[in-house]
Structure formats: structure tokens, C-alpha cells
Design an enzyme around this catalytic site. Structure first.
Site, short mmCIF file in Angstrom:
data_model
loop_
_atom_site.label_atom_id
_atom_site.label_comp_id
_atom_site.label_asym_id
_atom_site.label_seq_id
_atom_site.Cartn_x
_atom_site.Cartn_y
_atom_site.Cartn_z
N HIS A 1 75.11 -108.69 15.81
CA HIS A 1 75.36 -110.14 15.90
C HIS A 1 76.74 -110.40 16.50
CE1 HIS A 1 72.25 -111.67 12.73
NE2 HIS A 1 71.77 -110.68 13.45
N TYR B 1 76.32 -119.58 7.33
CA TYR B 1 77.11 -119.82 6.12
C TYR B 1 77.21 -121.33 5.98
CZ TYR B 1 78.61 -114.91 6.14
OH TYR B 1 78.63 -113.53 6.11
N PRO C 1 81.28 -111.63 -2.61
CA PRO C 1 80.46 -111.18 -1.48
C PRO C 1 80.61 -111.96 -0.18
CG PRO C 1 79.11 -112.31 -3.11
CD PRO C 1 80.47 -112.15 -3.73
N LYS D 1 82.50 -107.80 2.61
CA LYS D 1 83.53 -106.78 2.87
C LYS D 1 83.37 -105.53 2.00
CE LYS D 1 85.65 -108.70 6.08
NZ LYS D 1 85.01 -108.21 7.27
N TYR E 1 86.52 -111.36 9.83
CA TYR E 1 85.09 -111.19 9.57
C TYR E 1 84.58 -109.93 10.27
CZ TYR E 1 80.17 -112.39 8.97
OH TYR E 1 78.84 -112.35 8.63
C1 DHB Z 1 74.75 -110.61 3.49
C2 DHB Z 1 75.61 -110.62 2.39
C3 DHB Z 1 76.84 -111.20 2.49
O1 DHB Z 1 77.67 -111.22 1.43
C4 DHB Z 1 77.25 -111.78 3.67
O2 DHB Z 1 78.48 -112.35 3.73
C5 DHB Z 1 76.43 -111.76 4.77
C6 DHB Z 1 75.17 -111.17 4.66
C7 DHB Z 1 73.43 -109.97 3.38
O3 DHB Z 1 73.07 -109.48 2.32
O4 DHB Z 1 72.69 -109.97 4.38
#
Ligand code: DHB
Length: 390
Positions: free
Chosen positions: A72, A201, A292, A296, A384
Site C-alpha cells: 500500500h 482510519y 494498535p 507498530k 507510519y
Molecule cells: C491492522 C491493524 C492495525 O493496528 C492497523 O493500524 C492497521 C491494520 C490490521 O490488523 O490489518
């Protein structure tokens, strides 16, 4: 039994460390309480930074990732129903992320370790570590119920947030930093086609939502929830209604399908310093946890063991301890950068119940800054996509 590096835990940190050490001709044994089947079925996050992908490819465990992962070059920030693309590639001079689930990374690492003759003891019990400031020993009961004793030059504690290794650093030298967030994430896997080309997001007054993917037929989604809520309180209809509401706007709708996995994850930021005591070195979630948002966790675990593997190579090859002595300082520098980013991205995107009117307005202004400033987007994108590993 004897080995050079005794590794507690067969997660991303432990397995990647064992793999990197093997490539340098250093012997290790991994002990793990869970079974191989359980590890390979545990659902976790799925975003690999460029540095993690490059490392896997360069060290020969990236073939399936390259075939099956989704690269991506951007993602969407969706604010109150309006989408804004963050052009990762453009903003970082060509870096991207790859969506490939953590348990797939673990499958690849386990398969490769076993092919290379690596020793992984799955399904062990009663693991304990001893004499880490002298001659370290790992004791455990193996899957057949036999007591085992593993002498090693060095112990790597890669046994996660609830592991035993961190406790082997005496409380008098251990400094712990903890922040608990007043929300969790409700995660689902659903049989449906992707709803968008890139991750979304979403910030909404009802709370945060994240639309991710696993394949052309399986999607991963999350929404901010009460950390004490229970998955049984949510019917499929209620889950879809909540997700749809949080991403609604400009005609966008999620493609729905059968939900076949659901879980609630708590959110915390945690760091333990130092990440070393004597001949014990802790890495990954054993030493730190990030919320999450931004995914990271696995990437940070990999970054730790890259530093540790190099330090161990200098130690075993040249009897040079400088790398090991500096391990904690080197690793925690990156850890705190990732802590800051994960806290910041979480704070920016979530709904806080008990927020003052001032802070609510301030959060909006911060979002406004990210959406309107190229420089702010560059900071977001750089963090990111991930800081370089070397
Ligand atoms: C996923 C989990 C995340 O915490 C994130 O920021 C992006 C993707 C995932 O499980 O696909």
C-alpha cells in the site's frame, strides 16, 4: 542441553532473532508455551513497515510475503465522513507498507527455522530463567512432561507482555512506564470483498474505526469500544450498523459479509527500562507495548532483534561487548519514537468520553492541521511507513 542463545518465546521477536542468529552461525534454542497450531492461528495486526519487509526479503523469508501481501502506497484518513488520502510514497520518497498478517509472518519464520534445523520446543510449561548475572539457565517442562534445563551464554526474553523474563530484572533496577486508554478495539474478520483500495482510519463522533484487509475475500475491521464490553453483546447486525455509521459519508458503504472472528483488545502504552539485566536481554512486547493504531507492535519487535542480533554477532565473533552494553539505549530510542507516534495517532483519532471542551476543540484543530499541512502529513507518513532499520 546447551546453546549460545536461549530464546524464551516464539513470537515475531524470538523467531526473527533465532533466524538472524542462524544466518550468522550462532546457535539458539527457542522455548514456547503455546503449540505451533495455536501460534499459527492467533489473529493479530497485519501491517509491515518497509524496513520489516526488506529484512524478510533480504534474509530469505519474504517469498510468500511478496506473492501474497498487499503493498500500500497510501491510506485514507476519514474525518466525519470525508476522505483524505495520505500519500505515503509521495511523502516519504517512495516508502510503502505491506498488509500481511502477523501469523503469516510467524508461519514463514517457523517453517524456515525448522528447514534450517532450528530447535523450537513448543508446548512447554513452567518456564523459569536463572542466574542471568552469572551462567544463565532456562528451566522448563517439555511437551512430553520431562523437566529440561538449558544452559546458555545469553538469554533473550521474547515472551510478550505477560511473560516471565521481564520479572527477572530486579524491581530495584526496573523502571516501568504505563498509560492505559479508556477504550479498546473491537476487531472482526469478515468474508467479504475489500471495500476500498487502501486502509481507512476513520474519526467520527461515535468513535474511531479502521477498515483493513487480509485478502480479496477476507476483511479485517475494528471499531473503538468500551474495553470492558464483551463480544457476545454485539450481534452481527449491530456490528455492521456501528461500522457503517462511523465511515458513512460521500456515499461510501462497507461491503458486508459473514463475520467469523471477533475479539476485543485493550489499549495501553508500556515501556520497561532497561531492556537488559546481566546476560538477559528483553525484546518486543516483553519490553514494551504500543496501542494498535498504526500497527507498530510487530515492527518494533523486529527492530529490537535487529539491534540485538548485531550485538550478539560482535559478542560471539569478536568477544566485543559494546553492542550488548548499548543494546538497551539503542533499542529504547526507537521504542520511544514509536511510543510517541502510537500515542499521538491514537489520541488524534479516538473519541475521549471525559474530554474537556477545550481538548475536544484542540483535537479538531490538530486534525485540521494534519489535513491541511504538507509538513504535518510528512511527519505522519514518515512515522507510519517506519523509520529505517539501520
Ligand atoms: C491492522 C491493524 C492495525 O493496528 C492497523 O493500524 C492497521 C491494520 C490490521 O490488523 O490489518
Amino acid at each position: 542441553m546447551r546453546t549460545q542463545v536461549g530464546i524464551v518465546g516464539a513470537g515475531p521477536a524470538g523467531l526473527m532473532l533465532s533466524h538472524l542468529l542462524h544466518l550468522q552461525g550462532i546457535d539458539s534454542v527457542v522455548v514456547e508455551t503455546r503449540t505451533r497450531e495455536a501460534i499459527e492461528a492467533t489473529i493479530r495486526a497485519g501491517v509491515l513497515e518497509q524496513g520489516t519487509v526488506d529484512l524478510m526479503v533480504e534474509t530469505g523469508v519474504g517469498d510468500r510475503l511478496k506473492r501474497e501481501g498487499f503493498e500500500h502506497g497510501g491510506f485514507e484518513l476519514r474525518v466525519d465522513g470525508e476522505g483524505h488520502r495520505i500519500d505515503l510514497r509521495g511523502l516519504t520518497g517512495g516508502r510503502s507498507v505491506t498488509v500481511y498478517a502477523q501469523h503469516e509472518v510467524l508461519k514463514d519464520l517457523i517453517a524456515r527455522r525448522l528447514e534450517d534445523g532450528g530447535k523450537i520446543a513448543f508446548g512447554v510449561r513452567d518456564t523459569s530463567v536463572h542466574d542471568v548475572t552469572g551462567s544463565p539457565v532456562i528451566r522448563y517442562t517439555d511437551a512430553e512432561g520431562r523437566p529440561q534445563s538449558l544452559e546458555c551464554d545469553v538469554v533473550a526474553g521474547c515472551d510478550g507482555s505477560y511473560g516471565i523474563c521481564r520479572q527477572a530484572i530486579p524491581e530495584s533496577v526496573r523502571q516501568e512506564y504505563l498509560r492505559i486508554y479508556p477504550f479498546g478495539w473491537f476487531g472482526i474478520l469478515a468474508k467479504a470483498p475489500p471495500s476500498a483500495h487502501e486502509l481507512i482510519y476513520a474519526r467520527h463522533d461515535r468513535g474511531f474505526a479502521l477498515i483493513s484487509t487480509r485478502s480479496e475475500t477476507v476483511q479485517r475491521m475494528y471499531f473503538q469500544c468500551d474495553p470492558n464490553d464483551r463480544v457476545d453483546n454485539w450481534s452481527d447486525d449491530r456490528i455492521w450498523a456501528e461500522l457503517q455509521a462511523r465511515v458513512a459519508g460521500d456515499g461510501f458503504r462497507l461491503k458486508e459479509g459473514e463475520i467469523f472472528q471477533r475479539n476485543i483488545v485493550p489499549m495501553r502504552s508500556f515501556v520497561c527500562e532497561p531492556m537488559q539485566h546481566g546476560r538477559l536481554f528483553i525484546a518486543g512486547d516483553a519490553a514494551h507495548t504500543v496501542p494498535p493504531t498504526g500497527a507498530k507492535g510487530l515492527n518494533l519487535a523486529v527492530a529490537d532483534v535487529v539491534v540485538l542480533a548485531r550485538a550478539l554477532e560482535n559478542f560471539f565473533r569478536r568477544n566485543d561487548t559494546a553492542g550488548l552494553d548499548g543494546y538497551s539505549a539503542t533499542a529504547t530510542r526507537r521504542v520511544w519514537r514509536a511510543q510517541h507516534f502510537s500515542w499521538w495517532f491514537t489520541s488524534l483519532m479516538h473519541r475521549f468520553e471525559e474530554v474537556s471542551p477545550f481538548d475536544a476543540r484542540r483535537q479538531r484543530a490538530e486534525l485540521d492541521m494534519v489535513l491541511s499541512s504538507h509538513a504535518a502529513q510528512q511527519v505522519l507518513a514518515e512515522n507510519y511507513a517506519g523509520l529505517p532499520l539501520r
